[in-house]
Design a protein around this motif. Structure first.
Motif, mmCIF file in Angstrom:
data_model
loop_
_atom_site.group_PDB
_atom_site.id
_atom_site.type_symbol
_atom_site.label_atom_id
_atom_site.label_comp_id
_atom_site.label_asym_id
_atom_site.label_seq_id
_atom_site.Cartn_x
_atom_site.Cartn_y
_atom_site.Cartn_z
ATOM 1 N N UNK A 66 0.836 -1.201 0.000
ATOM 2 C CA UNK A 66 0.000 0.000 0.000
ATOM 3 C C UNK A 66 0.874 1.255 0.000
ATOM 4 N N UNK A 67 0.263 2.345 -0.463
ATOM 5 C CA UNK A 67 0.941 3.648 -0.403
ATOM 6 C C UNK A 67 0.047 4.712 0.244
ATOM 7 N N UNK A 68 -0.883 4.282 1.069
ATOM 8 C CA UNK A 68 -1.745 5.189 1.826
ATOM 9 C C UNK A 68 -1.634 4.909 3.316
ATOM 10 N N UNK A 69 -2.267 5.765 4.121
ATOM 11 C CA UNK A 69 -2.215 5.570 5.569
ATOM 12 C C UNK A 69 -2.991 4.314 5.955
ATOM 13 N N UNK A 100 1.358 7.587 15.235
ATOM 14 C CA UNK A 100 0.088 8.084 15.774
ATOM 15 C C UNK A 100 -0.991 7.076 15.403
ATOM 16 N N UNK A 101 -1.996 6.808 16.236
ATOM 17 C CA UNK A 101 -2.417 7.475 17.477
ATOM 18 C C UNK A 101 -1.740 6.886 18.708
ATOM 19 N N UNK A 102 -1.810 7.609 19.817
ATOM 20 C CA UNK A 102 -1.083 7.181 21.022
ATOM 21 C C UNK A 102 -1.819 6.146 21.863
ATOM 22 N N UNK A 171 -2.689 3.729 11.638
ATOM 23 C CA UNK A 171 -1.323 4.174 11.901
ATOM 24 C C UNK A 171 -0.962 5.276 10.922
ATOM 25 N N UNK A 172 -0.528 6.370 11.455
ATOM 26 C CA UNK A 172 0.047 7.459 10.669
ATOM 27 C C UNK A 172 1.494 7.601 11.119
ATOM 28 N N UNK A 173 2.433 7.311 10.228
ATOM 29 C CA UNK A 173 3.844 7.334 10.586
ATOM 30 C C UNK A 173 4.625 8.354 9.782
ATOM 31 N N UNK A 174 5.592 8.992 10.432
ATOM 32 C CA UNK A 174 6.441 9.982 9.779
ATOM 33 C C UNK A 174 7.883 9.777 10.222
#
Length: 652
Positions: A66-69, A100-102, A171-174
């Motif tokens: 995948x290439x999305x969140x 994220x999220x925590x 999951x949102x990762x940076x």
């Protein structure tokens, strides 16, 4: 491994940080985003028994790339993510991975440099975080989960991420450089601290307004402040800043409970601001049942059925919000613009929250900006409902004041009608006595002519006294009507005080049984000469009525005998006191003796009628209109004494 220092943030510090953060001219280096910049493969482990070596040995074809969140909804399965960071990503050195999220229960990051050639791969290095782990055990102590990744070498780094949670699987990762992370972290934390500080003030204000106005709408708005606690939880601020010592997993449950409370409070606010109990009683009962059912679903928070309960509550909540929007639009047509504003804001909020719900459920791609719109609309709704509530209370108070004014006017009108009937009855009775006397005297004159002049004078005196009584009553009625209609225009002119007393003293002469003793400065005096006289700037006709009423009052409430008039002529004023013997005025009546239709107790030895209760009232009105004062000095067993104070004419 580096750690962020945990500090306690207060509102002034948060405001300072916010100003400093927004004042920075240097822009943070844009991070690499997991998905859009770094594709990943997704593997679902239903049993949760796979280990890192087993997952690493699987071919790429076993993964869903995948290439999305990541947003998979409420799933109990363990999720594995596989990704590769090229060496170019570490051009500036070490990277920090922010997740994220925590409230994810367990988040494990497995890392190892990719070997070159035929060299065997090194062992996996593991970093672990999550809501089930103490804050002190996090690799980098921050409100989100942050992991440090050292430069791996020329072949880059392989990563495996293992996620397990009973909440929404997302999951949102940076991937940040340390400097870029510190820059954005300071700005983000300052913003959220400032936002939640203002939210706290807004909540305190809403509670204060609720207590002041005793408004059910404002009570619902105050309960809506749980949304700010929810925002603090999903931003990781609850544990990081306020509650770092909470038991493991309690933040997740805290967020879950608040999720249900937001839905209940939102429906409550809509119910109150749209006045469903008034406009749609049946729908109101339906919404009460809906709120109660969502409250029951809240009990699923610590269980494994939380995901299913949340999805049911979201479905009911979105249907309830849509219903509120429709009701608001219908009321807009019938009731006014305020309902249209409510429908518009609730509609925007419903669209944003519906999009967020669908993304959390994994039905549409996750859009982070929706959450920013969502919490901005929370503030707008709170301010709008507060404004509408204050406006409604102001309108209700205005209507209440108008109602009270109308009720008071009606009461005054009823009282005036009652007094008028009472007055007409008393005046009719008072007029009947002298008229009967005049009629009887006329019949006697016709039937029994007088024998001599003395008898004729006696009969003429009776007729004259009765006539004078009628004149006195008529003057009082006219004066009462004049002052009651606010027509208090005085026809002032310089007028002799002695002349005024002489004209009023005729009342005593006509009584036939009373004599007037005049004293000036305590010495017996007569009014035959002008020596010591003074001028009053007065309306002679009205002032004559006032003084005559005072003397007439002394005649009516005293036995036959002497009535005293004491006179003091001072440089700036004139004082007249009228004293008469007789029964004293009762103490409870003395404070009301100058009110309309209030009469004192008549002396049984007096032959004069008691009157209509207008004499002293009219006398005080006239004296006050002349800038003077009429008062009761005392009323004892020996005498009752009234005093008049009047200013002298300026130029005599």
């Amino acid at each position: 491994m580096p750690h962020l220092t945990r500090t306690r943030h207060h509102l002034p510090l948060a405001l300072l940080l916010c100003l400093l953060a927004f004042g920075l001219h240097a822009q943070a280096t844009e991070p690499l985003a997991l998905g859009p910049d770094i594709p990943y493969g997704l593997l679902i482990d239903p049993s949760g028994q796979l280990d890192v070596e087993t997952v690493a040995a699987l071919p790429d074809s076993a993964f869903d790339w995948r290439n999305g969140l990541l947003s998979a909804g409420y799933r109990k399965e363990t999720h594995w993510l596989r990704l590769h960071l090229p060496a170019s990503a570490f051009a500036a050195g070490e990277l920090w991975f922010e997740a994220f999220p925590p409230y994810l229960d367990d988040l494990r990051l497995f890392q190892r440099p990719r070997p070159s050639g035929n060299n065997p791969p090194p062992d996996w290095q593991i970093q672990q975080a999550g809501d089930r782990h103490p804050l002190a055990e996090r690799p980098i102590r921050y409100r989100y989960f942050v992991f440090a990744l050292p430069p791996p070498g020329a072949q880059g780094m392989d990563l495996l991420i293992r996620i397990q949670t009973r909440s929404a699987m997302m999951l949102e990762g940076k991937f940040w450089s340390p400097a870029g992370f510190f820059n954005q972290a300071s700005r983000s934390t300052a913003y959220w601290s400032f936002y939640l500080g203002l939210a706290t003030l807004a909540t305190v204000l809403a509670i204060a307004i609720t207590l002041t106005l005793r408004s059910r709408v404002m009570l619902a708005v105050s309960s809506f402040s749980v949304s700010y606690l929810f925002l603090a939880s999903i931003q990781g601020l609850s544990q990081w800043l306020l509650l770092p010592g909470l038991p493991l997993g309690l933040i997740d449950q805290h967020t879950s409970v608040l999720n249900f409370l937001i839905q209940i409070s939102m429906l409550w606010v809509g119910r109150e601001v749209l006045r469903l109990p008034l406009h749609h009683p049946r729908l109101d009962r339906l919404y009460l049942g809906l709120m109660a059912f969502i409250g029951l679903l809240m009990l699923s928070s610590p269980t494994d059925y939380y995901g299913q309960a949340t999805q049911i509550s979201y479905l009911l909540f979105e249907a309830g919000k849509l219903g509120l929007v429709i009701i608001a639009l219908r009321l807009w047509i019938k009731q006014g613009l305020e309902y249209g504003l409510i429908g518009l804001v609730f509609g925007l909020f419903s669209l944003s929250s519906l999009s967020a719900v669908l993304s959390v459920a994994g039905l549409i791609p996750l859009i982070p900006g929706l959450y920013l719109l969502w919490h901005d609309l929370l503030v707008i709704i709170m301010l709008l409902v507060t404004g509408i509530s204050v406006y409604r209370v102001a309108q209700e108070n205005k209507a209440m004041r108008s109602k009270q004014w109308l009720e008071q006017s009606l009461k005054l009108e009823r009282d005036a009608c009652f007094r008028q009937r009472q007055f007409l009855g008393m005046v009719s009775h008072e007029f009947r006595s002298p008229l009967s006397l005049i009629s009887l005297a006329a019949r006697n004159l016709r039937a029994n002519p007088p024998l001599d002049q003395t008898e004729l004078d006696q009969r003429a005196d009776k007729i004259q006294r009765a006539t004078q009584r009628l004149i006195q009553l008529t003057d009082n009625c006219l004066a009462d009507a004049r002052f009651g209609s606010q027509l208090q225009i005085l026809e002032r002119q310089p007028y002799s005080l002695y002349r005024l007393i002489k004209e009023a003293a005729d009342m005593v002469k006509l009584s036939g049984s009373h004599q007037l003793d005049i004293q000036r400065n305590g010495v017996a005096a007569t009014l035959e000469s002008s020596e010591g006289d003074c001028l009053l700037n007065a309306d002679p006709a009205l002032l004559r009525i006032a003084l005559s009423n005072l003397l007439d009052n002394a005649i009516k409430y005293s036995p036959p005998g002497r009535i005293e008039l004491h006179l003091w002529i001072e440089p700036e004023q004139v004082r007249l006191q009228v004293a008469n013997p007789g029964r004293p005025i009762p103490a409870e009546l003395q404070a009301r003796i100058f009110e309309r239709h209030v009469k004192g107790p008549a002396d049984p030895d007096s032959r004069s009628p008691s009157g209509a209760g207008l004499g002293l009232f009219i006398a005080r009105e006239i004296i006050q209109a002349h800038d003077g004062e009429l008062s009761l000095l005392h009323s004892t067993a020996s005498e009752t004494r009234f005093e008049i104070r009047l200013p002298r004419a300026l130029h005599e």
